[in-house]
Design a protein around this motif. Structure first.
Motif, PDB file in Angstrom:
ATOM      1  N   ASN A   1      71.980  -9.419  35.630  1.00 51.16           N
ATOM      2  CA  ASN A   1      71.212  -9.278  34.400  1.00 51.16           C
ATOM      3  C   ASN A   1      69.843  -8.710  34.766  1.00 51.16           C
ATOM      4  O   ASN A   1      69.224  -9.164  35.728  1.00 51.16           O
ATOM      5  CB  ASN A   1      71.051 -10.650  33.730  1.00 51.16           C
ATOM      6  CG  ASN A   1      70.309 -10.584  32.417  1.00 51.16           C
ATOM      7  OD1 ASN A   1      70.202  -9.550  31.786  1.00 51.16           O
ATOM      8  ND2 ASN A   1      69.786 -11.718  31.998  1.00 51.16           N
TER       9      ASN A   1
ATOM     10  N   SER B   1      75.380 -14.648  25.203  1.00 52.29           N
ATOM     11  CA  SER B   1      74.969 -13.640  24.224  1.00 52.29           C
ATOM     12  C   SER B   1      73.487 -13.742  23.825  1.00 52.29           C
ATOM     13  O   SER B   1      72.832 -12.702  23.688  1.00 52.29           O
ATOM     14  CB  SER B   1      75.880 -13.638  23.003  1.00 52.29           C
ATOM     15  OG  SER B   1      75.977 -14.902  22.423  1.00 52.29           O
ATOM     16  N   PRO B   2      72.893 -14.936  23.657  1.00 50.26           N
ATOM     17  CA  PRO B   2      71.460 -14.973  23.328  1.00 50.26           C
ATOM     18  C   PRO B   2      70.578 -14.422  24.458  1.00 50.26           C
ATOM     19  O   PRO B   2      69.540 -13.835  24.211  1.00 50.26           O
ATOM     20  CB  PRO B   2      71.166 -16.452  23.095  1.00 50.26           C
ATOM     21  CG  PRO B   2      72.479 -17.091  22.849  1.00 50.26           C
ATOM     22  CD  PRO B   2      73.483 -16.274  23.610  1.00 50.26           C
ATOM     23  N   ILE B   3      71.018 -14.608  25.688  1.00 51.15           N
ATOM     24  CA  ILE B   3      70.258 -14.118  26.843  1.00 51.15           C
ATOM     25  C   ILE B   3      70.428 -12.609  26.970  1.00 51.15           C
ATOM     26  O   ILE B   3      69.464 -11.865  27.096  1.00 51.15           O
ATOM     27  CB  ILE B   3      70.720 -14.822  28.137  1.00 51.15           C
ATOM     28  CG1 ILE B   3      70.399 -16.313  28.059  1.00 51.15           C
ATOM     29  CG2 ILE B   3      70.093 -14.182  29.371  1.00 51.15           C
ATOM     30  CD1 ILE B   3      71.074 -17.154  29.108  1.00 51.15           C
TER      31      ILE B   3
ATOM     32  N   SER C   1      71.235 -10.391  24.832  1.00 45.31           N
ATOM     33  CA  SER C   1      70.676  -9.592  23.739  1.00 45.31           C
ATOM     34  C   SER C   1      69.208  -9.254  23.976  1.00 45.31           C
ATOM     35  O   SER C   1      68.674  -8.328  23.373  1.00 45.31           O
ATOM     36  CB  SER C   1      70.842 -10.325  22.404  1.00 45.31           C
ATOM     37  OG  SER C   1      70.027 -11.487  22.376  1.00 45.31           O
ATOM     38  N   ARG C   2      68.546  -9.958  24.882  1.00 46.64           N
ATOM     39  CA  ARG C   2      67.137  -9.703  25.203  1.00 46.64           C
ATOM     40  C   ARG C   2      66.963  -8.966  26.521  1.00 46.64           C
ATOM     41  O   ARG C   2      65.846  -8.781  26.994  1.00 46.64           O
ATOM     42  CB  ARG C   2      66.380 -11.028  25.264  1.00 46.64           C
ATOM     43  CG  ARG C   2      66.302 -11.730  23.932  1.00 46.64           C
ATOM     44  CD  ARG C   2      65.523 -13.031  24.064  1.00 46.64           C
ATOM     45  NE  ARG C   2      65.539 -13.759  22.828  1.00 46.64           N
ATOM     46  CZ  ARG C   2      66.419 -14.701  22.516  1.00 46.64           C
ATOM     47  NH1 ARG C   2      67.372 -15.025  23.363  1.00 46.64           N
ATOM     48  NH2 ARG C   2      66.357 -15.324  21.360  1.00 46.64           N
ATOM     49  N   SER C   3      68.045  -8.555  27.130  1.00 45.67           N
ATOM     50  CA  SER C   3      67.995  -7.919  28.441  1.00 45.67           C
ATOM     51  C   SER C   3      67.696  -6.432  28.340  1.00 45.67           C
ATOM     52  O   SER C   3      68.046  -5.773  27.360  1.00 45.67           O
ATOM     53  CB  SER C   3      69.337  -8.089  29.154  1.00 45.67           C
ATOM     54  OG  SER C   3      69.616  -9.443  29.369  1.00 45.67           O
TER      55      SER C   3
ATOM     56  N   ARG D   1      79.861 -20.161  29.863  1.00 40.19           N
ATOM     57  CA  ARG D   1      78.716 -20.414  28.993  1.00 40.19           C
ATOM     58  C   ARG D   1      78.518 -19.193  28.091  1.00 40.19           C
ATOM     59  O   ARG D   1      78.825 -18.079  28.483  1.00 40.19           O
ATOM     60  CB  ARG D   1      77.486 -20.612  29.876  1.00 40.19           C
ATOM     61  CG  ARG D   1      76.229 -20.893  29.134  1.00 40.19           C
ATOM     62  CD  ARG D   1      75.094 -21.164  30.106  1.00 40.19           C
ATOM     63  NE  ARG D   1      73.851 -20.926  29.410  1.00 40.19           N
ATOM     64  CZ  ARG D   1      72.688 -20.801  29.990  1.00 40.19           C
ATOM     65  NH1 ARG D   1      72.600 -20.872  31.293  1.00 40.19           N
ATOM     66  NH2 ARG D   1      71.610 -20.591  29.288  1.00 40.19           N
ATOM     67  N   ASP D   2      77.993 -19.389  26.921  1.00 40.22           N
ATOM     68  CA  ASP D   2      77.712 -18.288  26.012  1.00 40.22           C
ATOM     69  C   ASP D   2      76.394 -17.630  26.417  1.00 40.22           C
ATOM     70  O   ASP D   2      75.328 -18.210  26.238  1.00 40.22           O
ATOM     71  CB  ASP D   2      77.633 -18.787  24.569  1.00 40.22           C
ATOM     72  CG  ASP D   2      77.324 -17.682  23.580  1.00 40.22           C
ATOM     73  OD1 ASP D   2      77.422 -16.489  23.956  1.00 40.22           O
ATOM     74  OD2 ASP D   2      76.991 -18.005  22.437  1.00 40.22           O
TER      75      ASP D   2
END
Length: 109
Positions: free
Chosen positions: A36, A13-15, A17-19, A10-11
């Motif tokens: 994460n 990257s959106p998750i 980037s907010r970590s 699964r991608d």
């Protein structure tokens, strides 16, 4: 995806980037573990998605990932680290130093 039994990657990257942080464990340049560290932008951080490849479990990888997550979260200003987990992981997270709390959850979808 092997750790979760998912059919395809699964991608994330959106998750990510907010970590606050995301930490990987590698063996022979292959990702074998992951955690994460999400956060609220203040003093609360949250461990999500602690995962270890099934072939590499029971070797202390998850414990090292969680300890590194604790270190990094503290270093970056978090004062509290939260984790939600299924009942069969209680012993693991207690051994990592987490204590039980009362919490609630609601499924939105």
């Amino acid at each position: 995806s092997a750790a979760w039994g998912a059919p395809a990657p699964r991608d994330f990257s959106p998750i990510l980037s907010r970590s606050l942080a995301h930490i990987g464990a590698y063996h022979d340049n292959q990702l074998v573990g992951f955690v994460n560290v999400a956060w609220d932008g203040g003093v609360h951080a949250f461990i999500l998605d602690t995962s270890v490849h099934p072939d590499k479990r029971r070797q202390g990888i998850a414990t090292r990932l969680v300890r590194e997550a604790m270190r990094v979260a503290r270093e970056r200003g978090a004062e509290w680290l939260h984790v939600d987990f299924e009942p069969h992981l209680t012993g693991f997270y207690r051994a990592c130093g987490f204590r039980p709390t009362k919490a609630g959850i609601i499924k939105l979808v």
